[in-house]
Design a protein around this motif. Structure first.
Motif, short mmCIF file in Angstrom:
data_model
loop_
_atom_site.label_atom_id
_atom_site.label_comp_id
_atom_site.label_asym_id
_atom_site.label_seq_id
_atom_site.Cartn_x
_atom_site.Cartn_y
_atom_site.Cartn_z
N MET A 1 -12.52 -2.01 3.21
CA MET A 1 -12.05 -2.67 2.01
C MET A 1 -12.05 -4.20 2.21
SD MET A 1 -8.54 -2.09 0.04
CE MET A 1 -7.87 -3.34 -0.99
N ILE A 2 -11.54 -4.65 3.35
CA ILE A 2 -11.52 -6.08 3.62
C ILE A 2 -12.94 -6.61 3.70
CG2 ILE A 2 -10.80 -7.87 5.24
CD1 ILE A 2 -8.46 -6.09 6.02
N ASP A 3 -13.82 -5.83 4.28
CA ASP A 3 -15.22 -6.24 4.39
C ASP A 3 -15.83 -6.43 3.00
OD1 ASP A 3 -17.51 -6.87 5.95
OD2 ASP A 3 -18.34 -4.92 5.40
N HIS A 4 -15.52 -5.52 2.10
CA HIS A 4 -16.03 -5.61 0.73
C HIS A 4 -15.51 -6.88 0.04
CE1 HIS A 4 -17.49 -4.34 -3.16
NE2 HIS A 4 -16.27 -4.50 -3.66
N ILE A 5 -14.24 -7.18 0.21
CA ILE A 5 -13.65 -8.37 -0.40
C ILE A 5 -14.27 -9.63 0.18
CG2 ILE A 5 -11.51 -9.70 -0.66
CD1 ILE A 5 -10.03 -6.97 -0.67
N SER A 6 -14.45 -9.67 1.50
CA SER A 6 -15.03 -10.86 2.12
C SER A 6 -16.49 -11.05 1.70
CB SER A 6 -14.90 -10.79 3.64
OG SER A 6 -15.61 -9.69 4.16
N GLN A 7 -17.23 -9.95 1.53
CA GLN A 7 -18.60 -10.04 1.04
C GLN A 7 -18.62 -10.58 -0.40
OE1 GLN A 7 -21.55 -9.46 2.50
NE2 GLN A 7 -20.66 -8.87 4.46
N ALA A 8 -17.67 -10.14 -1.21
CA ALA A 8 -17.60 -10.60 -2.59
C ALA A 8 -17.27 -12.10 -2.65
CB ALA A 8 -16.55 -9.81 -3.36
N ILE A 9 -16.38 -12.55 -1.78
CA ILE A 9 -16.04 -13.97 -1.73
C ILE A 9 -17.26 -14.80 -1.37
CG2 ILE A 9 -14.72 -15.71 -0.45
CD1 ILE A 9 -12.43 -13.63 -0.32
N SER A 10 -17.97 -14.39 -0.34
CA SER A 10 -19.15 -15.17 0.09
C SER A 10 -20.25 -15.11 -0.97
CB SER A 10 -19.65 -14.70 1.45
OG SER A 10 -20.10 -13.36 1.39
N SER A 11 -20.42 -13.98 -1.63
CA SER A 11 -21.42 -13.88 -2.70
C SER A 11 -21.05 -14.80 -3.86
CB SER A 11 -21.52 -12.44 -3.20
OG SER A 11 -22.03 -11.62 -2.20
N ASN A 12 -19.78 -14.87 -4.18
CA ASN A 12 -19.32 -15.75 -5.24
C ASN A 12 -19.57 -17.21 -4.89
OD1 ASN A 12 -18.13 -16.71 -7.54
ND2 ASN A 12 -16.05 -16.11 -7.00
N LEU A 13 -19.36 -17.57 -3.63
CA LEU A 13 -19.62 -18.94 -3.19
C LEU A 13 -21.11 -19.28 -3.30
CD1 LEU A 13 -17.27 -19.19 -0.09
CD2 LEU A 13 -17.00 -20.37 -2.27
N VAL A 14 -21.97 -18.32 -3.00
CA VAL A 14 -23.42 -18.53 -3.13
C VAL A 14 -23.78 -18.72 -4.60
CG1 VAL A 14 -25.69 -17.46 -2.86
CG2 VAL A 14 -24.03 -17.35 -1.00
N LEU A 15 -23.24 -17.87 -5.47
CA LEU A 15 -23.55 -17.96 -6.90
C LEU A 15 -23.09 -19.29 -7.50
CD1 LEU A 15 -22.69 -14.36 -8.16
CD2 LEU A 15 -24.94 -15.41 -7.92
N ARG A 16 -21.98 -19.82 -7.03
CA ARG A 16 -21.47 -21.09 -7.53
C ARG A 16 -22.18 -22.29 -6.92
NH1 ARG A 16 -15.35 -21.01 -9.05
NH2 ARG A 16 -15.15 -18.89 -9.81
N GLY A 17 -23.00 -22.04 -5.91
CA GLY A 17 -23.73 -23.12 -5.27
C GLY A 17 -22.92 -23.88 -4.24
N ALA A 18 -21.78 -23.33 -3.84
CA ALA A 18 -20.94 -24.00 -2.86
C ALA A 18 -21.51 -23.88 -1.44
CB ALA A 18 -19.52 -23.42 -2.90
N ILE A 19 -22.23 -22.80 -1.18
CA ILE A 19 -22.85 -22.61 0.13
C ILE A 19 -24.28 -22.12 -0.07
CG2 ILE A 19 -20.67 -22.10 1.30
CD1 ILE A 19 -21.47 -19.12 1.26
N ASN A 20 -25.08 -22.26 0.97
CA ASN A 20 -26.46 -21.76 0.95
C ASN A 20 -26.48 -20.27 1.26
OD1 ASN A 20 -27.45 -24.34 0.51
ND2 ASN A 20 -27.54 -24.76 2.71
#
Length: 89
Positions: A1-20
């Motif tokens: 579950m934590i892994d899923h949440i952390s993946q969602a956070i990083s995916s959201n950061l990519v979509l927003r252009g905050a990270i590569n």
């Protein structure tokens, strides 16, 4: 579950252009560590609060973190085992 949440956070950061895209795994791992450590700390503090041993719990956590920083310790294969072992101590 934590892994899923952390993946969602990083995916959201990519979509927003905050990270590569190539930084996604690093940020996912960082989010996993942040969430798992916060969850463990909050659970331990809640147990201390419910058992009327809040000050003792704070002293234990402080000494445990300092001791583990310098000496290492046991490493479980999964986060859940580590979580259960820590709370059992």
């Amino acid at each position: 579950m934590i892994d899923h949440i952390s993946q969602a956070i990083s995916s959201n950061l990519v979509l927003r252009g905050a990270i590569n895209e190539n930084e996604r795994d690093l940020y996912s791992y960082g989010a996993f560590l942040l969430i798992s450590n916060a969850m463990t700390l909050v659970t331990a503090l809640l147990i201390g609060l419910v058992s009327h041993r809040f000050v003792e719990t704070l002293m234990f956590i402080t000494s445990f973190v300092v001791l583990r920083s310098f000496t290492g310790g046991y490493h479980s294969k999964t986060f859940f085992k580590c979580y259960v072992y820590f709370l059992g101590i």
